[in-house]
Write an enzyme that holds these catalytic residues in place. Structure first.
Site, PDB file in Angstrom:
ATOM      1  N   LYS A 232      59.317  15.411  40.063  1.00 42.09           N
ATOM      2  CA  LYS A 232      59.792  14.585  38.959  1.00 42.09           C
ATOM      3  C   LYS A 232      59.497  13.135  39.526  1.00 42.09           C
ATOM      4  O   LYS A 232      60.444  12.329  39.351  1.00 42.09           O
ATOM      5  CB  LYS A 232      61.024  14.718  38.385  1.00 42.09           C
ATOM      6  CG  LYS A 232      61.426  15.913  37.448  1.00 42.09           C
ATOM      7  CD  LYS A 232      60.431  15.495  35.857  1.00 42.09           C
ATOM      8  CE  LYS A 232      60.989  17.028  35.181  1.00 42.09           C
ATOM      9  NZ  LYS A 232      62.347  16.936  34.630  1.00 42.09           N
TER      10      LYS A 232
ATOM     11  N   MET B  23      62.328   3.610  32.867  1.00 43.77           N
ATOM     12  CA  MET B  23      60.781   3.954  33.233  1.00 43.77           C
ATOM     13  C   MET B  23      59.854   2.849  32.881  1.00 43.77           C
ATOM     14  O   MET B  23      58.826   3.074  32.444  1.00 43.77           O
ATOM     15  CB  MET B  23      60.373   5.189  32.748  1.00 43.77           C
ATOM     16  CG  MET B  23      61.254   6.346  33.308  1.00 43.77           C
ATOM     17  SD  MET B  23      61.257   7.926  32.287  1.00 43.77           S
ATOM     18  CE  MET B  23      62.242   7.698  30.907  1.00 43.77           C
TER      19      MET B  23
ATOM     20  N   THR C 153     106.695   6.888  71.526  1.00 45.14           N
ATOM     21  CA  THR C 153     105.324   7.408  71.474  1.00 45.14           C
ATOM     22  C   THR C 153     105.220   8.579  71.931  1.00 45.14           C
ATOM     23  O   THR C 153     104.660   9.645  71.338  1.00 45.14           O
ATOM     24  CB  THR C 153     104.207   6.510  72.340  1.00 45.14           C
ATOM     25  OG1 THR C 153     104.674   5.156  72.007  1.00 45.14           O
ATOM     26  CG2 THR C 153     102.884   6.824  71.940  1.00 45.14           C
TER      27      THR C 153
ATOM     28  N   ILE D  55      70.568  11.386  29.315  1.00 50.66           N
ATOM     29  CA  ILE D  55      69.843  10.231  28.987  1.00 50.66           C
ATOM     30  C   ILE D  55      68.697  10.088  29.638  1.00 50.66           C
ATOM     31  O   ILE D  55      68.524  10.241  31.072  1.00 50.66           O
ATOM     32  CB  ILE D  55      70.750   9.149  29.166  1.00 50.66           C
ATOM     33  CG1 ILE D  55      72.174   9.062  28.551  1.00 50.66           C
ATOM     34  CG2 ILE D  55      70.200   7.734  29.360  1.00 50.66           C
ATOM     35  CD1 ILE D  55      72.918   7.907  28.363  1.00 50.66           C
TER      36      ILE D  55
ATOM     37  N   GLY E   9      71.631  10.012  37.424  1.00 44.45           N
ATOM     38  CA  GLY E   9      72.204   9.347  36.443  1.00 44.45           C
ATOM     39  C   GLY E   9      72.829  10.494  35.449  1.00 44.45           C
ATOM     40  O   GLY E   9      73.570  11.293  35.957  1.00 44.45           O
TER      41      GLY E   9
ATOM     42  N   ASP F 295      66.121  16.905  41.645  1.00 42.69           N
ATOM     43  CA  ASP F 295      64.905  16.242  41.664  1.00 42.69           C
ATOM     44  C   ASP F 295      64.807  15.126  42.312  1.00 42.69           C
ATOM     45  O   ASP F 295      65.894  14.570  43.155  1.00 42.69           O
ATOM     46  CB  ASP F 295      64.251  16.108  40.293  1.00 42.69           C
ATOM     47  CG  ASP F 295      65.393  15.293  39.329  1.00 42.69           C
ATOM     48  OD1 ASP F 295      65.399  15.797  38.048  1.00 42.69           O
ATOM     49  OD2 ASP F 295      66.082  14.664  39.619  1.00 42.69           O
TER      50      ASP F 295
HETATM   51  C1  LIG Z   1      63.633   9.920  34.018  1.00 40.40           C
HETATM   52  S1  LIG Z   1      64.679   8.373  34.320  1.00 40.40           S
HETATM   53  C2  LIG Z   1      66.058   9.234  34.424  1.00 40.40           C
HETATM   54  C3  LIG Z   1      67.456   8.556  34.061  1.00 40.40           C
HETATM   55  C4  LIG Z   1      68.510   9.319  34.276  1.00 40.40           C
HETATM   56  N1  LIG Z   1      68.802  10.492  33.646  1.00 40.40           N
HETATM   57  C5  LIG Z   1      69.831   8.097  34.143  1.00 40.40           C
HETATM   58  O1  LIG Z   1      70.900   8.655  33.240  1.00 40.40           O
HETATM   59  O2  LIG Z   1      70.045   7.266  34.629  1.00 40.40           O
HETATM   60  C6  LIG Z   1      64.149   7.510  35.449  1.00 40.40           C
HETATM   61  C7  LIG Z   1      64.480   5.967  35.166  1.00 40.40           C
HETATM   62  O3  LIG Z   1      65.704   5.923  35.578  1.00 40.40           O
HETATM   63  C8  LIG Z   1      65.851   4.434  35.866  1.00 40.40           C
HETATM   64  N2  LIG Z   1      66.750   4.527  37.185  1.00 40.40           N
HETATM   65  C9  LIG Z   1      67.211   5.860  37.544  1.00 40.40           C
HETATM   66  N3  LIG Z   1      68.022   5.404  38.760  1.00 40.40           N
HETATM   67  C10 LIG Z   1      67.974   4.216  38.956  1.00 40.40           C
HETATM   68  C11 LIG Z   1      68.450   3.503  39.824  1.00 40.40           C
HETATM   69  N4  LIG Z   1      69.322   3.727  40.912  1.00 40.40           N
HETATM   70  N5  LIG Z   1      68.075   2.044  39.937  1.00 40.40           N
HETATM   71  C12 LIG Z   1      67.126   1.660  39.087  1.00 40.40           C
HETATM   72  N6  LIG Z   1      66.789   2.325  38.175  1.00 40.40           N
HETATM   73  C13 LIG Z   1      67.189   3.528  38.114  1.00 40.40           C
HETATM   74  C14 LIG Z   1      64.531   4.066  36.359  1.00 40.40           C
HETATM   75  O4  LIG Z   1      64.076   3.249  35.339  1.00 40.40           O
HETATM   76  C15 LIG Z   1      63.814   5.286  36.324  1.00 40.40           C
HETATM   77  O5  LIG Z   1      62.432   4.969  36.077  1.00 40.40           O
END
Ligand SMILES: C[S@@+](CC[C@H](N)C(=O)[O-])C[C@H]1O[C@@H](n2cnc3c(N)ncnc32)[C@H](O)[C@@H]1O
Length: 476
Positions: free
Chosen positions: A271, A384, A23, A307, A303, A249
């Site tokens: 947002k 949403m 060691t 989308i 996300g 956002d």
């Molecule tokens: C304005 S959209 C944005 C989507 C985003 N661009 C995507 O591809 O997931 C926002 C919606 O995405 C969904 N969302 C996003 N992240 C989420 C999460 N971690 N859990 C559940 N729903 C989610 C919800 O329905 C929310 O109202």
């Protein structure tokens, strides 16, 4: 942070190692490589230490430890197999305020020797704050495979050109851009391929007076995924760490924001439902203006940016104004939430298609092609859709979907706050009224929801932890 990470300059400084076994020999190896003047005190030493003593790497005092050995050292390591002797060494070291490491006795240590990835002069040190040396070693192994061996040469080359680059680019931003180009572009690739002369030739070209870059920045439109930072792509991570300005956002997890450079400017553009910190046109304008000012702008969106993310609108403006951009996809909420809720969206025994729609309410209603959404053997995912849930349920049933059709609501999917509500079209409203979910929440309708009973694997921990289950926390 339990322990402060520091890198000590040990060149020519005295180090005492008490003990002469395997060691001790392992610890001595790194001290010698760091240029320390090592003295080993032990009546006997192992072959490895003996070889080092004979080659002049260290001085061996063939006798038991004496209190007088302690003073005057920069570091002390107690590595005998006698706990009492080690503790005595530690006590005396503390008395002299000398950092001491005691083998297999974390409580007696005032410093630890981390697991390291050695790409000298680049060194990566890993510590788990005494909790688990084995985990530190595992992490080190992972890092070893991530960091190309050529990084040391790349660092040496950077050191060699540092002064010339400083003289050539007086503006700090130009300098940083130059280094980004060198360290992440063709030069790095040449070094990793062992083509050192070619690498230098490219640097020389870049430093030539007529190779001036124009002052236009760039926008990286990056999908941050649904929350779990581990779901980022490698490319997203690299660009996050490269940006000068971060425009983000609400749906971006705090842990992901923290991955940006500490000196990067962060701009929150909101947002939230009915509460936009900045209007979409203003965001489009901001991105274009920042890039035109020469910034590398990270537009970070929850996300996937394409989308329900309005990413298209943002790059539309950039394209129209000749601002360079790249788009990095992220895991969209439907994929992330379904995976972490154990709901395979197109399990072939249940669904032949999946449809992503927005359940956003406009003037109190949702304008969707309901007959198309009511088709059999189909999964429908509503983004949403929380506020409009009663309308979604009512319309689906009005268009022929059975009241027994399974439905799931995934709250804050992929984070430690994930909660999944399951029911049927006839029961879900009641479940939600009794215990309302928090946004963001995703709605999944279809027979595939039944599979969750069997396939649910993700158990969010009770306590928040940073990393794989970091929650989405609006930071503004
Ligand atoms: C304005 S959209 C944005 C989507 C985003 N661009 C995507 O591809 O997931 C926002 C919606 O995405 C969904 N969302 C996003 N992240 C989420 C999460 N971690 N859990 C559940 N729903 C989610 C919800 O329905 C929310 O109202």
């Amino acid at each position: 942070m339990q322990l402060l990470p520091v890198f000590l300059d040990m060149q020519g400084r005295s180090c005492l190692v008490v003990g002469g076994g395997g060691t001790a020999a392992r610890k001595v190896g790194n001290l010698v490589r760091a240029g320390a003047a090592v003295r080993v005190v032990s009546p006997e030493i192992c072959d490895a230490l003996d070889r080092r003593a004979k080659s002049g790497d260290l001085e061996h005092l063939a006798r038991p430890f004496e209190p007088g050995d302690v003073a005057g050292n920069a570091l002390i390591i107690a590595a005998t197999d006698d706990r009492a002797v080690n503790r005595e060494v530690a006590r005396l070291a503390n008395e002299h305020q000398i950092p001491v490491n005691v083998v297999d006795d974390p409580d007696a240590c005032t410093f630890i020797l981390p697991s390291i990835v050695d790409r000298a002069p680049v060194t990566v040190a890993v510590s788990t704050g005494r909790a688990s040396p084995v985990l530190a070693r595992l992490l080190r192994t992972k890092l070893e495979s991530l960091i190309p061996a050529g990084y040391g040469r790349l660092a040496e080359l950077s050191g060699k050109y540092r002064d010339r680059v400083k003289a050539r680019f007086t503006d700090q931003r130009d300098r940083r851009r130059f280094w980004d180009r060198v360290l992440e572009g063709a030069v790095a690739e040449r070094i990793f391929a062992g083509q050192f002369e070619e690498a230098e030739a490219i640097i020389e070209q870049e430093l030539a007076p007529d190779a001036l870059e124009h002052d236009m920045g760039e926008v990286y439109l990056v999908g941050a995924g649904p929350g779990d930072p581990d779901l980022l792509t490698f490319r997203a991570l690299r660009l996050i760490q490269q940006a000068d300005v971060v425009v983000y956002d609400r749906l971006v997890a705090d842990a992901i924001l923290q991955m940006a450079r500490r000196d990067a400017k962060r701009i929150y553009v909101g947002k939230q439902r009915n509460h936009h910190a900045m209007r979409q046109e203003e965001i489009n304008r901001l991105l274009a203006d920042l890039a035109k000012d020469g910034h590398r702008v990270l537009r970070l969106k929850g996300g996937d940016p394409f989308i329900f993310g309005r990413g298209g609108e943002e790059i539309d403006t950039l394209a129209a104004e000749g601002v360079p951009f790249q788009v990095i996809p992220g895991i969209t909420a439907a994929s992330g939430c379904a995976a972490y809720a154990g709901i395979p969206l197109t399990h072939r025994d249940y669904a032949q298609s999946v449809v992503f729609v927005t359940g956003h309410l406009k003037d109190g209603s949702i304008n969707l092609n309901w007959p198309a959404l009511a088709q059999p053997n189909q999964t429908v995912v509503f983004y949403m859709g929380l506020v409009g849930l009663p309308i979604i349920v009512e319309q689906l049933m009005a268009h022929g979907v059975s009241a027994d059709m399974p439905i799931a609501l995934v709250q804050q999917g992929t984070t430690h706050l994930q909660r999944v509500y399951t029911g049927t079209l006839s029961t879900i409203n009641e479940l939600v009224s009794a215990d309302p979910p928090q946004p963001p929440t995703l709605v999944i309708v279809g027979a595939v929801v039944e599979l969750r009973d069997k396939l649910n694997w993700f158990r969010p921990p009770d306590e928040p932890v940073l990393g794989a289950t970091t929650p989405i926390v609006p930071t503004a």
